[in-house]
Design a protein around this motif. Structure first.
Motif, PDB file in Angstrom:
ATOM      1  N   ASP A 195       0.851  -1.188   0.000  1.00 38.67           N
ATOM      2  CA  ASP A 195       0.000   0.000   0.000  1.00 38.67           C
ATOM      3  C   ASP A 195       0.886   1.236   0.000  1.00 38.67           C
ATOM      4  OD1 ASP A 195      -1.669   2.152   0.580  1.00 38.67           O
ATOM      5  OD2 ASP A 195      -2.994   0.964   1.845  1.00 38.67           O
ATOM      6  N   GLN A 197       0.143   4.453  -0.211  1.00 41.17           N
ATOM      7  CA  GLN A 197      -0.320   5.562   0.614  1.00 41.17           C
ATOM      8  C   GLN A 197       0.090   5.390   2.077  1.00 41.17           C
ATOM      9  OE1 GLN A 197      -1.561   8.411  -0.425  1.00 41.17           O
ATOM     10  NE2 GLN A 197      -1.404   7.658  -2.527  1.00 41.17           N
ATOM     11  N   HIS A 200       3.467   6.706   3.498  1.00 41.25           N
ATOM     12  CA  HIS A 200       3.633   8.121   3.835  1.00 41.25           C
ATOM     13  C   HIS A 200       3.627   8.361   5.338  1.00 41.25           C
ATOM     14  CE1 HIS A 200       3.285  10.106  -0.169  1.00 41.25           C
ATOM     15  NE2 HIS A 200       2.743   8.938  -0.475  1.00 41.25           N
TER      16      HIS A 200
END
Length: 484
Positions: A195, A197, A200
């Motif tokens: 993943d 995202q 981050h």
């Protein structure tokens, strides 16, 4: 010698008595938080008295684990990394007192070309702090840069002089860094390792985001490779380093930091140049020609890049190819917005700039409507210039950039020549790893800037100190051979 020991013993008893009295006071006041912190403070004071190098090692170890003060005490008007920056500030004060008292420091380090380049940069930062649009912000920036330089470069180069203790410096960071990697990977696992995202924020609160995390990994990968494959180290160390190398490489991929990936490719090219014994001058001239060509054909390059529509994603191939997407990738477009602001700020104040550390407070009015993205804000309150080069250009004018570039060029020149001069295979390996580690950051610096944090300042200035110490050692070695 006797006087020095007497001073140390007197200080030891004074601090011990003060510690006991403070304990009694806070017990009476029932302030348990401060009582619990006192033993750690006492330990730091004792390290200051008896061993400066241990205190620097403490900073190196805690750098990956340090937390912003805003995480511990939100709502304050200032921020710093705990516990590293208070220790660095204390070390700076003690260093200045020591210099005033003894009026002596290692001349080889103080007068080294790299040191002189750093002084020039610091002097210009001081001058532009005085002309700054926000003097308080700029003075804070200058102080932080000075304590990083003094503690992580000057004092660390002194520790490394003679070619010793360099491995300890690297291992201390790596060991603590592994804790962060396991923590981030465990959190990432919960969202799914692929993943993008999640990458981050799984490194929070230890690292601001995945880009600084990826940059740190890139800087230490060359050393992990050195320790894993160099026969200068025992089989036990090589096996342990091989495991660490695997963990770092896994974390490097899962960081999803495109800038870090690009920086490693560039660093491998430099490694090839050095191994092929290509001289520094043609490499430097080639780099200048490439930069000149990029500027000459910038419009054609931009038109070509605008055809790339690959978005950053969890697919590694697509994510890597999205590096050059400047038509729809929000991250890339916002970076271009910040760079555009920096250039426009430079054009308004080309000599002295807006003041060191002020970009994040001043760039908002310089945003153009056509360049703003879905992640831009009217207040311009989301960070820095995303460039270690355009940041100084906008904040300290043309000489801000030039003096910083002089540091990088001097370090590379020194490192390459020291590598060629050294006879000790262990030191040659360390110098090469330090050069490659620094090159990853020099390249990464085109896309991000993290030198205002302890996370990246520890390797940046520490690796620079290794190169300088090795250069001094190699010159002495060469001189000794000549005298024979």
């Amino acid at each position: 010698m006797f006087r020095s020991n007497a001073i140390k013993i007197t200080l030891f008893y004074l601090i011990s008595i003060s510690f006991i009295l403070l304990n009694i006071y806070f017990v009476v006041k029932r302030d348990s938080l401060i009582i619990n912190a006192l033993p750690a403070l006492l330990a730091v004071f004792l390290l200051v008295i008896f061993s400066f190098d241990k205190l620097i090692y403490l900073v190196v170890f805690f750098a990956p684990l340090s937390l912003p003060l805003s995480e511990v005490m939100p709502g304050l008007s200032f921020d710093m990394f705990l516990p590293t920056e208070p220790i660095l500030f204390g070390l700076l004060i003690l260093f200045l007192l020591k210099i005033i008292h003894e009026r002596n420091f290692d001349r080889d380090i103080l007068t080294h070309p790299v040191s002189l380049a750093i002084y020039i940069n610091l002097i210009w930062i001081l001058l532009t702090s005085l002309t700054s649009t926000m003097p308080v912000v700029s003075i804070k920036f200058l102080l932080a840069r000075i304590w990083f330089v003094v503690c992580l470069y000057l004092l660390t180069a002194k520790i490394f002089k003679g070619g010793k203790k360099m491995e300890q410096y690297v291992w201390l960071y790596i060991i603590a860094f592994l804790v962060v990697i396991f923590y981030a990977t465990y959190r990432h696992w919960g969202y799914g390792l692929w993943d993008k995202q999640a990458a981050h924020y799984v490194v929070s609160p230890f690292y601001n985001d995945h880009t600084s995390y990826g940059a740190a990994i890139a800087m230490y990968l060359p050393f992990a490779m050195l320790f894993a494959f160099s026969k200068q180290y025992s089989k036990k160390i090589r096996n342990a380093a091989l495991v660490v190398l695997g963990i770092l490489f896994m974390a490097f991929i899962l960081s999803y930091s495109r800038a870090a990936w690009v920086s490693m490719i560039a660093a491998l090219m430099v490694w090839g140049f050095i191994k092929l014994k290509i001289r520094f001058q043609p490499i430097f001239i080639t780099a200048i020609i490439v930069i000149a060509l990029v500027f000459s054909f910038q419009h054609q390059i931009v038109m070509h890049l605008e055809r790339n529509s690959d978005e950053s994603s969890s697919n590694l191939t697509e994510h890597f190819s999205s590096i050059s997407n400047i038509s729809s990738d929000a991250s890339n477009l916002e970076r271009l917005n910040r760079w555009g602001c920096a250039i426009r700020m430079f054009k308004e104040k080309p000599v002295f700039g807006f003041g060191p550390g002020t970009y994040m407070f001043q760039y908002a009015p310089f945003q153009l409507k056509k360049e703003r993205t879905i992640i831009s804000t009217n207040a311009g309150d989301r960070g820095n210039a995303h460039s270690e080069y355009l940041g100084p250009l906008s904040e300290s004018g043309v000489l801000g950039l030039v003096t910083f570039l002089i540091i990088l060029i001097t370090v590379l020149y020194t490192g390459i020549h020291a590598y060629g001069r050294l006879k000790d295979p262990r030191l040659k390996g360390i110098v090469l790893a330090a050069i490659i580690g620094l090159v990853t950051y020099y390249v990464h610096g085109f896309l991000n800037n993290f030198l205002d944090t302890d996370k990246l300042s520890v390797p940046f200035w520490g690796f620079t100190a290794m190169i300088v110490a090795a250069d001094i050692y190699s010159r002495r070695e060469a001189k000794a051979v000549e005298e024979k």
